[in-house]
Scaffold this motif. Sequence first.
Motif, PDB file in Angstrom:
ATOM      1  N   PRO A 160       0.823  -1.219   0.000  1.00  0.00           N
ATOM      2  CA  PRO A 160       0.000   0.000   0.000  1.00  0.00           C
ATOM      3  C   PRO A 160       0.854   1.263   0.000  1.00  0.00           C
ATOM      4  N   PRO A 161       0.330   2.320  -0.641  1.00  0.00           N
ATOM      5  CA  PRO A 161       1.069   3.583  -0.672  1.00  0.00           C
ATOM      6  C   PRO A 161       0.894   4.352   0.624  1.00  0.00           C
ATOM      7  N   SER A 162       1.816   5.270   0.861  1.00  0.00           N
ATOM      8  CA  SER A 162       1.614   6.281   1.883  1.00  0.00           C
ATOM      9  C   SER A 162       1.389   7.570   1.118  1.00  0.00           C
ATOM     10  N   GLY A 163       0.186   8.116   1.172  1.00  0.00           N
ATOM     11  CA  GLY A 163      -0.108   9.318   0.388  1.00  0.00           C
ATOM     12  C   GLY A 163      -0.585   8.950  -1.004  1.00  0.00           C
ATOM     13  N   SER A 164      -0.534   9.932  -1.907  1.00  0.00           N
ATOM     14  CA  SER A 164      -1.108   9.757  -3.233  1.00  0.00           C
ATOM     15  C   SER A 164      -0.208   8.930  -4.145  1.00  0.00           C
ATOM     16  N   VAL A 165      -0.859   8.335  -5.166  1.00  0.00           N
ATOM     17  CA  VAL A 165      -0.154   7.527  -6.167  1.00  0.00           C
ATOM     18  C   VAL A 165      -0.189   8.294  -7.478  1.00  0.00           C
ATOM     19  N   LEU A 166       0.972   8.518  -8.053  1.00  0.00           N
ATOM     20  CA  LEU A 166       1.057   9.228  -9.333  1.00  0.00           C
ATOM     21  C   LEU A 166       0.793   8.216 -10.444  1.00  0.00           C
ATOM     22  N   LEU A 167      -0.188   8.502 -11.304  1.00  0.00           N
ATOM     23  CA  LEU A 167      -0.492   7.601 -12.427  1.00  0.00           C
ATOM     24  C   LEU A 167      -0.332   8.353 -13.746  1.00  0.00           C
ATOM     25  N   LEU A 168       0.596   7.854 -14.554  1.00  0.00           N
ATOM     26  CA  LEU A 168       0.831   8.404 -15.890  1.00  0.00           C
ATOM     27  C   LEU A 168       0.255   7.393 -16.873  1.00  0.00           C
ATOM     28  N   PRO A 169      -0.906   7.704 -17.478  1.00  0.00           N
ATOM     29  CA  PRO A 169      -1.536   6.720 -18.357  1.00  0.00           C
ATOM     30  C   PRO A 169      -0.859   6.639 -19.716  1.00  0.00           C
ATOM     31  N   ASP A 170      -1.182   5.600 -20.472  1.00  0.00           N
ATOM     32  CA  ASP A 170      -0.785   5.458 -21.879  1.00  0.00           C
ATOM     33  C   ASP A 170       0.724   5.338 -22.078  1.00  0.00           C
ATOM     34  N   GLN A 171       1.403   4.724 -21.126  1.00  0.00           N
ATOM     35  CA  GLN A 171       2.809   4.359 -21.329  1.00  0.00           C
ATOM     36  C   GLN A 171       2.803   2.952 -21.931  1.00  0.00           C
ATOM     37  N   ALA A 172       3.917   2.236 -21.897  1.00  0.00           N
ATOM     38  CA  ALA A 172       3.913   0.942 -22.596  1.00  0.00           C
ATOM     39  C   ALA A 172       4.950  -0.001 -22.015  1.00  0.00           C
ATOM     40  N   GLN A 173       4.798  -1.297 -22.340  1.00  0.00           N
ATOM     41  CA  GLN A 173       5.845  -2.274 -22.046  1.00  0.00           C
ATOM     42  C   GLN A 173       5.840  -3.320 -23.153  1.00  0.00           C
ATOM     43  N   PHE A 174       7.003  -3.957 -23.337  1.00  0.00           N
ATOM     44  CA  PHE A 174       7.143  -4.951 -24.405  1.00  0.00           C
ATOM     45  C   PHE A 174       8.229  -5.948 -24.035  1.00  0.00           C
ATOM     46  N   GLN A 175       8.496  -6.886 -24.972  1.00  0.00           N
ATOM     47  CA  GLN A 175       9.548  -7.869 -24.771  1.00  0.00           C
ATOM     48  C   GLN A 175      10.759  -7.334 -25.546  1.00  0.00           C
ATOM     49  N   PRO A 176      11.737  -6.744 -24.863  1.00  0.00           N
ATOM     50  CA  PRO A 176      12.795  -6.019 -25.592  1.00  0.00           C
ATOM     51  C   PRO A 176      13.675  -6.913 -26.464  1.00  0.00           C
ATOM     52  N   GLN A 177      13.921  -8.144 -26.028  1.00  0.00           N
ATOM     53  CA  GLN A 177      14.782  -9.030 -26.815  1.00  0.00           C
ATOM     54  C   GLN A 177      14.074  -9.464 -28.109  1.00  0.00           C
ATOM     55  N   ALA A 178      12.788  -9.802 -28.004  1.00  0.00           N
ATOM     56  CA  ALA A 178      12.032 -10.188 -29.206  1.00  0.00           C
ATOM     57  C   ALA A 178      11.971  -8.993 -30.170  1.00  0.00           C
ATOM     58  N   TYR A 179      11.820  -7.798 -29.621  1.00  0.00           N
ATOM     59  CA  TYR A 179      11.744  -6.603 -30.465  1.00  0.00           C
ATOM     60  C   TYR A 179      13.036  -6.383 -31.232  1.00  0.00           C
ATOM     61  N   VAL A 180      14.156  -6.419 -30.513  1.00  0.00           N
ATOM     62  CA  VAL A 180      15.423  -6.071 -31.159  1.00  0.00           C
ATOM     63  C   VAL A 180      15.833  -7.165 -32.162  1.00  0.00           C
ATOM     64  N   ARG A 181      15.476  -8.403 -31.877  1.00  0.00           N
ATOM     65  CA  ARG A 181      15.729  -9.483 -32.849  1.00  0.00           C
ATOM     66  C   ARG A 181      14.896  -9.262 -34.119  1.00  0.00           C
ATOM     67  N   GLY A 182      13.630  -8.908 -33.909  1.00  0.00           N
ATOM     68  CA  GLY A 182      12.760  -8.660 -35.060  1.00  0.00           C
ATOM     69  C   GLY A 182      13.258  -7.498 -35.893  1.00  0.00           C
ATOM     70  N   LEU A 183      13.723  -6.443 -35.225  1.00  0.00           N
ATOM     71  CA  LEU A 183      14.216  -5.272 -35.954  1.00  0.00           C
ATOM     72  C   LEU A 183      15.514  -5.597 -36.703  1.00  0.00           C
ATOM     73  N   ALA A 184      16.377  -6.437 -36.106  1.00  0.00           N
ATOM     74  CA  ALA A 184      17.630  -6.815 -36.776  1.00  0.00           C
ATOM     75  C   ALA A 184      17.316  -7.587 -38.058  1.00  0.00           C
ATOM     76  N   ALA A 185      16.335  -8.488 -37.985  1.00  0.00           N
ATOM     77  CA  ALA A 185      15.945  -9.248 -39.187  1.00  0.00           C
ATOM     78  C   ALA A 185      15.412  -8.293 -40.250  1.00  0.00           C
ATOM     79  N   ARG A 186      14.651  -7.299 -39.801  1.00  0.00           N
ATOM     80  CA  ARG A 186      14.095  -6.321 -40.747  1.00  0.00           C
ATOM     81  C   ARG A 186      15.207  -5.468 -41.377  1.00  0.00           C
ATOM     82  N   ALA A 187      16.211  -5.102 -40.563  1.00  0.00           N
ATOM     83  CA  ALA A 187      17.345  -4.315 -41.093  1.00  0.00           C
ATOM     84  C   ALA A 187      18.109  -5.125 -42.135  1.00  0.00           C
ATOM     85  N   ALA A 188      18.305  -6.426 -41.845  1.00  0.00           N
ATOM     86  CA  ALA A 188      19.018  -7.288 -42.807  1.00  0.00           C
ATOM     87  C   ALA A 188      18.219  -7.388 -44.104  1.00  0.00           C
ATOM     88  N   LYS A 189      16.904  -7.490 -43.965  1.00  0.00           N
ATOM     89  CA  LYS A 189      16.049  -7.586 -45.156  1.00  0.00           C
ATOM     90  C   LYS A 189      16.121  -6.295 -45.971  1.00  0.00           C
TER      91      LYS A 189
END
Length: 498
Positions: A160-189
């Motif tokens: 539990p928090p003490s005091g208010s909770v700062l919420l920044l909506p519409d951020q993101a998360q991903f699988q960074p290794q899968a992303y960078v592998r996919g981008l490397a394949a795209r760069a090679a292509k």
Amino acid sequence: MDTTSVWRATAPGPGFAKLQGNQSCDVLVVGGGITGVTTALLLAEQGRKVVLLEAGGIGSGATGHSTGNLYVTTSLGLAAIASAWDKSVAREVVRQRGAAIDFIERQCRELPAAAFTRCGHYRYGRFAQDHAAIEKEYRALSDAGCAVRMEDSVPGGLPPPSGSVLLLPDQAQFQPQAYVRGLAARAAKAGAAVHEQSRVLELDTQARTARTADGSVKAAEIVLATHSPKGVHLVHAEMPVHREYAVAFEAGEVDHGAGIFWWQGDESLSIRMHEHEGHRYLVAVGPEHKVGTHNAKAALMAVEAMANSYLSPGQAVHRWSAQNYRSHDGLPYIGRDRSGCFIASGFATDGLTWGTVAAIGIAGQLAGRGDAFIDRCAPGRFTPAKGAKALLEENATTVRSLVEGYLTRGQQEHLASLAPGDSAIVEAEGETVAAWRAPDGELFAVSPVCTHMGCKVHWNSVETSWDCPCHGSRFRPDGTVIEGPALAPLARRPVALG
Ligand code: FES
């Protein structure tokens, strides 16, 4: 200890061949993390002849050991940037980082394995003394135009928090290794020549030539996308090096849903969930530690103990750590430096987003497109006085770590008494030796003097490496370079010294 991150464990992929023979190109990109791979892709799409050299595997450095979180603010907070610079720069940081997250989202439309998800970013304190920092960050984000709000609670199961909770909506998360592998394949292509297991051993910035064990590349331009630029660069004097530790647990009953959850203050922790092929994981990342001033194993165990006591997840299945480099004023270093190469560094723990900003910025500069924010991030920029003061304090810590209690064993203790798995720094026959005995009994003895600029290395018990506190070079027990600005290995010492 196995230190494969959950991202690298769940995104294996086909490799790229190592560099063989001599090549020439328009742009050589050194480094196969998110910065290098994105730069290679964008330049290949511009029609340039690109070669990318990665010392290990794609994503095997900071990208594959990150948190996979994407946010418009920074880990040290937007209030710190507004304080070091001004509100307009803080607003521009949000704009640039937001555009980078949008770019990643577009790339992920055809990369389902990258598991891109929009989510909220929660920051809160657990004790009354944390209230002021949360309020200050809320004001800084509001001033920068973010749709931030204050909440009373966090999703069930979190401490539990003490005091208010700062919420920044519409951020993101991903699988960074899968992303960078996919981008490397795209760069090679798109035409880029991507090479793994191709460590740069010599770099001639004047002649724009890099040499690996099996070949060389001559280029019109060089982009050093290596987290910390290879060789000797002025920014090295401005960047304290920190390390943070992460543990992925089987989630068990824990389920906070998508979201980036940070509680700060004493016992700070960053939490997120990850799902892969029906397996659910809880990823916990602890506070940063200055390299060379802490016990790596104790720091890792502290993260594990904190997550266990607050959240009660299942078994710990992956443990890893990552190094980061802070700039002196909160902004990254992006652009051409005095060596004539482009560099991208000083990302702190925000490198997935800053790396994408850097790639877009450098590709734009090479295409002749100006960007005032990227110009502001130029290496060698004007240093605000407030940032410089923090830097001096950090560097004092580094110097102390170099001179206090460096020898870990008495002069009379011979290396022969070193137990399997143990390390020591000893004076032996008139010289200082950094030694480690492998579990199978083999003794490795090297010079403790870093080949970059002569600082003394310290033992990292989690990743069995010799780490340099000055600019972050890391070496295997046999002296070979793992990462950092150093190009040459630590000198081997005869093991007969014991
Ligand atoms: Fe620069 Fe070691 S990394 S002296």
